[in-house]
Design a protein around this motif. Sequence first.
Motif, PDB file in Angstrom:
ATOM      1  N   GLY A   9     101.498  38.963  20.497  1.00  0.00           N
ATOM      2  CA  GLY A   9     100.946  38.277  19.342  1.00  0.00           C
ATOM      3  C   GLY A   9      99.936  37.225  19.764  1.00  0.00           C
ATOM      4  N   SER A  10     100.106  36.016  19.265  1.00  0.00           N
ATOM      5  CA  SER A  10      99.164  34.936  19.559  1.00  0.00           C
ATOM      6  C   SER A  10      99.430  34.282  20.908  1.00  0.00           C
ATOM      7  N   ARG A  11     100.536  34.663  21.584  1.00  0.00           N
ATOM      8  CA  ARG A  11     100.877  34.055  22.869  1.00  0.00           C
ATOM      9  C   ARG A  11     100.351  34.893  24.018  1.00  0.00           C
ATOM     10  N   GLY A  12      99.737  34.220  24.976  1.00  0.00           N
ATOM     11  CA  GLY A  12      99.229  34.914  26.152  1.00  0.00           C
ATOM     12  C   GLY A  12     100.310  35.103  27.196  1.00  0.00           C
ATOM     13  N   ASP A  13      99.936  35.726  28.327  1.00  0.00           N
ATOM     14  CA  ASP A  13     100.867  35.889  29.432  1.00  0.00           C
ATOM     15  C   ASP A  13     101.240  34.526  29.990  1.00  0.00           C
ATOM     16  N   VAL A  14     102.483  34.407  30.441  1.00  0.00           N
ATOM     17  CA  VAL A  14     102.928  33.164  31.061  1.00  0.00           C
ATOM     18  C   VAL A  14     102.509  33.184  32.523  1.00  0.00           C
ATOM     19  N   THR A  15     101.565  32.350  32.871  1.00  0.00           N
ATOM     20  CA  THR A  15     101.057  32.292  34.243  1.00  0.00           C
ATOM     21  C   THR A  15     101.172  30.886  34.829  1.00  0.00           C
ATOM     22  N   ILE A  16     101.437  29.904  33.977  1.00  0.00           N
ATOM     23  CA  ILE A  16     101.562  28.519  34.433  1.00  0.00           C
ATOM     24  C   ILE A  16     103.034  28.151  34.491  1.00  0.00           C
ATOM     25  N   LEU A  17     103.453  27.573  35.612  1.00  0.00           N
ATOM     26  CA  LEU A  17     104.852  27.217  35.784  1.00  0.00           C
ATOM     27  C   LEU A  17     104.931  25.793  36.336  1.00  0.00           C
ATOM     28  N   PRO A  18     105.745  24.912  35.735  1.00  0.00           N
ATOM     29  CA  PRO A  18     106.520  25.104  34.505  1.00  0.00           C
ATOM     30  C   PRO A  18     105.648  24.935  33.267  1.00  0.00           C
ATOM     31  N   THR A  19     106.117  25.502  32.161  1.00  0.00           N
ATOM     32  CA  THR A  19     105.406  25.349  30.892  1.00  0.00           C
ATOM     33  C   THR A  19     106.361  25.604  29.745  1.00  0.00           C
ATOM     34  N   LEU A  20     105.912  25.275  28.547  1.00  0.00           N
ATOM     35  CA  LEU A  20     106.698  25.530  27.345  1.00  0.00           C
ATOM     36  C   LEU A  20     105.904  26.417  26.401  1.00  0.00           C
ATOM     37  N   VAL A  21     106.621  27.200  25.631  1.00  0.00           N
ATOM     38  CA  VAL A  21     106.031  27.997  24.561  1.00  0.00           C
ATOM     39  C   VAL A  21     106.734  27.567  23.278  1.00  0.00           C
ATOM     40  N   ILE A  22     105.976  26.990  22.354  1.00  0.00           N
ATOM     41  CA  ILE A  22     106.549  26.434  21.123  1.00  0.00           C
ATOM     42  C   ILE A  22     106.049  27.232  19.930  1.00  0.00           C
ATOM     43  N   ASN A  23     106.969  27.797  19.172  1.00  0.00           N
ATOM     44  CA  ASN A  23     106.613  28.674  18.042  1.00  0.00           C
ATOM     45  C   ASN A  23     105.583  29.715  18.468  1.00  0.00           C
ATOM     46  N   ASN A  24     105.844  30.322  19.645  1.00  0.00           N
ATOM     47  CA  ASN A  24     105.021  31.404  20.200  1.00  0.00           C
ATOM     48  C   ASN A  24     103.615  30.949  20.582  1.00  0.00           C
ATOM     49  N   ARG A  25     103.432  29.654  20.811  1.00  0.00           N
ATOM     50  CA  ARG A  25     102.139  29.121  21.252  1.00  0.00           C
ATOM     51  C   ARG A  25     102.367  28.277  22.504  1.00  0.00           C
ATOM     52  N   GLN A  26     101.562  28.509  23.546  1.00  0.00           N
ATOM     53  CA  GLN A  26     101.790  27.805  24.804  1.00  0.00           C
ATOM     54  C   GLN A  26     101.390  26.333  24.708  1.00  0.00           C
ATOM     55  N   TYR A  27     102.295  25.497  25.173  1.00  0.00           N
ATOM     56  CA  TYR A  27     102.056  24.057  25.212  1.00  0.00           C
ATOM     57  C   TYR A  27     101.058  23.738  26.312  1.00  0.00           C
ATOM     58  N   ARG A  28     100.156  22.825  26.012  1.00  0.00           N
ATOM     59  CA  ARG A  28      99.211  22.346  27.010  1.00  0.00           C
ATOM     60  C   ARG A  28      99.370  20.833  27.149  1.00  0.00           C
ATOM     61  N   GLY A  29      99.331  20.359  28.379  1.00  0.00           N
ATOM     62  CA  GLY A  29      99.416  18.936  28.592  1.00  0.00           C
ATOM     63  C   GLY A  29     100.502  18.567  29.579  1.00  0.00           C
ATOM     64  N   LYS A  30     100.696  17.287  29.733  1.00  0.00           N
ATOM     65  CA  LYS A  30     101.650  16.749  30.691  1.00  0.00           C
ATOM     66  C   LYS A  30     103.078  17.078  30.270  1.00  0.00           C
ATOM     67  N   LEU A  31     103.905  17.439  31.273  1.00  0.00           N
ATOM     68  CA  LEU A  31     105.318  17.717  31.011  1.00  0.00           C
ATOM     69  C   LEU A  31     106.062  16.384  30.970  1.00  0.00           C
ATOM     70  N   ASP A  32     106.029  15.772  29.807  1.00  0.00           N
ATOM     71  CA  ASP A  32     106.575  14.439  29.614  1.00  0.00           C
ATOM     72  C   ASP A  32     107.448  14.454  28.360  1.00  0.00           C
ATOM     73  N   LYS A  33     108.539  13.699  28.392  1.00  0.00           N
ATOM     74  CA  LYS A  33     109.477  13.705  27.263  1.00  0.00           C
ATOM     75  C   LYS A  33     108.780  13.413  25.941  1.00  0.00           C
ATOM     76  N   GLY A  34     108.040  12.306  25.871  1.00  0.00           N
ATOM     77  CA  GLY A  34     107.394  11.921  24.617  1.00  0.00           C
ATOM     78  C   GLY A  34     106.375  12.943  24.162  1.00  0.00           C
ATOM     79  N   ALA A  35     105.566  13.459  25.111  1.00  0.00           N
ATOM     80  CA  ALA A  35     104.527  14.423  24.752  1.00  0.00           C
ATOM     81  C   ALA A  35     105.132  15.731  24.260  1.00  0.00           C
ATOM     82  N   VAL A  36     106.171  16.210  24.948  1.00  0.00           N
ATOM     83  CA  VAL A  36     106.805  17.479  24.546  1.00  0.00           C
ATOM     84  C   VAL A  36     107.531  17.326  23.218  1.00  0.00           C
ATOM     85  N   LEU A  37     108.212  16.189  23.026  1.00  0.00           N
ATOM     86  CA  LEU A  37     108.909  15.965  21.753  1.00  0.00           C
ATOM     87  C   LEU A  37     107.916  15.932  20.592  1.00  0.00           C
ATOM     88  N   LYS A  38     106.742  15.323  20.806  1.00  0.00           N
ATOM     89  CA  LYS A  38     105.710  15.336  19.767  1.00  0.00           C
ATOM     90  C   LYS A  38     105.283  16.760  19.446  1.00  0.00           C
TER      91      LYS A  38
END
Length: 623
Positions: free
Chosen positions: A363-392
């Motif tokens: 669907g709208s999600r690409g291949d997972v090539t970045i590790l570690p990373t998150l996929v939220i509602n089938n969309r890859q998260y971009r940015g710093k792996l930080d508690k506040g940023a991920v919770l937002k």
Amino acid sequence: MREKLGFLVGILFLLCGLSFGRFVVEKNSLKVTSPEKIKGVYECAIGNFGVPQYGGTLIGTVVYPKANQKACKGFDEVDLSFKSRPGGLPTFLLVDRGDCYFTLKAWNAQKGGAAAILVADDKTEPLITMDTPEEENADAEYLQNITIPSALISKSLGDSIKKSLSGGEMVNMNLDWTEALPHPDERVEYEFWTNSNDECGPKCESQIDFVKNFKGAAQILEQRGYTQFTPHYITWYCPEAFILSKQCKSQCINHGRYCAPDPEQDFSRGYDGKDVVVQNLRQACFFKVANESRKPWLWWDYVTDFAIRCPMKEKKYTKECAEQVIKSLGVDLKKVDECVGDPEADVDNQVLKTEQDAQIGKGSRGDVTILPTLVINNRQYRGKLDKGAVLKAICAGFQETTEPAICLSEDIETNECLENNGGCWQDKAANITACKDTFRGRVCECPIVRGVKFVGDGYTHCEASGASRCSINNGGCWKKIQDGKSFSACVENSLHGCKCPPGFRGDGVNNCEDVDECEEKLACQCPECKCKDTWGSYECSCGSGLLYMQEHDTCISKDVRSEASWGFVWMVILGLAATGVAGYAFYKYRIRRYMDSEIRAIMAQYMPLDSQAEVQHASHGDV
């Protein structure tokens, strides 16, 4: 040795790319608000570092530096500062692509006081994702300290902005992340692509810190049903031609089916890649067993405890140590072992096979090539792996007005309803408001209070509706108590609206005034009547010896009324007596007639009448 390892890892990545081959660039919206000639909405690519403001917007003015235009040096070296003055808009620093890493540009912009960095592409091409440096350059200390958002823009947009700035025009824009993640319903589904390896430098340390810091929030969201979380682990397969090689044997299990790079990138020491694959599998199996027992959030405890109790550096990265952690959490160890299976068997492992299939984008999600990373509602998260940023980012995935309380806390977002009630309708007296705070901003929506629904536009008007509406602030209608009497303009059986009660006139909402029935000649109009106005009503009376008849609005004598009443009673009594006498006489008459007819019938059977004898003589004469 390093060259051989690099060669093999390169082959694995190449095969992974050829097999999957679809990387999706995550984007957000950039809106230029001035000048008029470049005003419009444009796409920009979210950088895979810094802190994107998922669910929010950032307004600023663009600056293109006269020197150090590629931002490869610190701006303190060229005596430039982009810190906004009090009352001024934040600065978005526009720089050119090239000559140094994207992350270094962002770091220099942040140190220079910029609120965000825009990198203009140096050629016409589709947008790409700006990523962190690879391998030996990935351990720079500043990488984990970048907090400003970053975006790559097209060459054409960059040229247009530069042209406007050189002409003395101010360029203002909004960076908008409100739609960067889909938010279809009141539950967020997210995946965390991770690794049990703890010997990969700052990236591994950052991942371990994130899991430890985010554990509490993740478990609250999962336990209360706000999210559905799934951990995943990336593995690669060994090319068939290398299955018997030393490299594949040390990095793969199940005869080359599932592989991971050597943790230290040195086959002569420490743990091997296959040790990492087995621990990844054990963590995946732990989640599977915990999820089947309806306690998926225990995964966060297991991963956190394993990182503390079983680190590679202390030579405790073992099956025995992992089993101790599993037992301490009360999860069925036998089921976990059955799930792990035999790493030496020449068969597929269903858990790892599923993990490899999940790496492929759908669907709208690409291949997972970045590790570690998150996929939220089938969309890859971009940015710093930080508690506040991920919770937002997770909070941005909830449908508006369905966010849990943790998303509306002060350290996550601002409450727009606290200032001027967000510009929405409110009833201060009843403490009722149409302003609803959401993670992406406020909405003006008429509320439901104690089962009573308010209707209206939410901005200027809301009123209670339904059968029970009068129980909430009297339905928004007028109400007053005076002289021990209470009157209300709210009609219980009406769906909405206010109507002054009888004896009052007005709009029913703000005012109902007492009507003076006496002065306006609405009552007591007979000559003998005396009228006295009361609050909400009136009183009529008559002179001595007279009685007021309200239904006829007249005065009558009390004595006449009494005599007339007794006369009427005697008339009724005499009428009933006459009716009884007449009925009795009629009854006697009917009884007498009936008895006479019966006696005549009996006598006729035994004593023929004269007329019957004559008929018989005549008959004999004929014969």
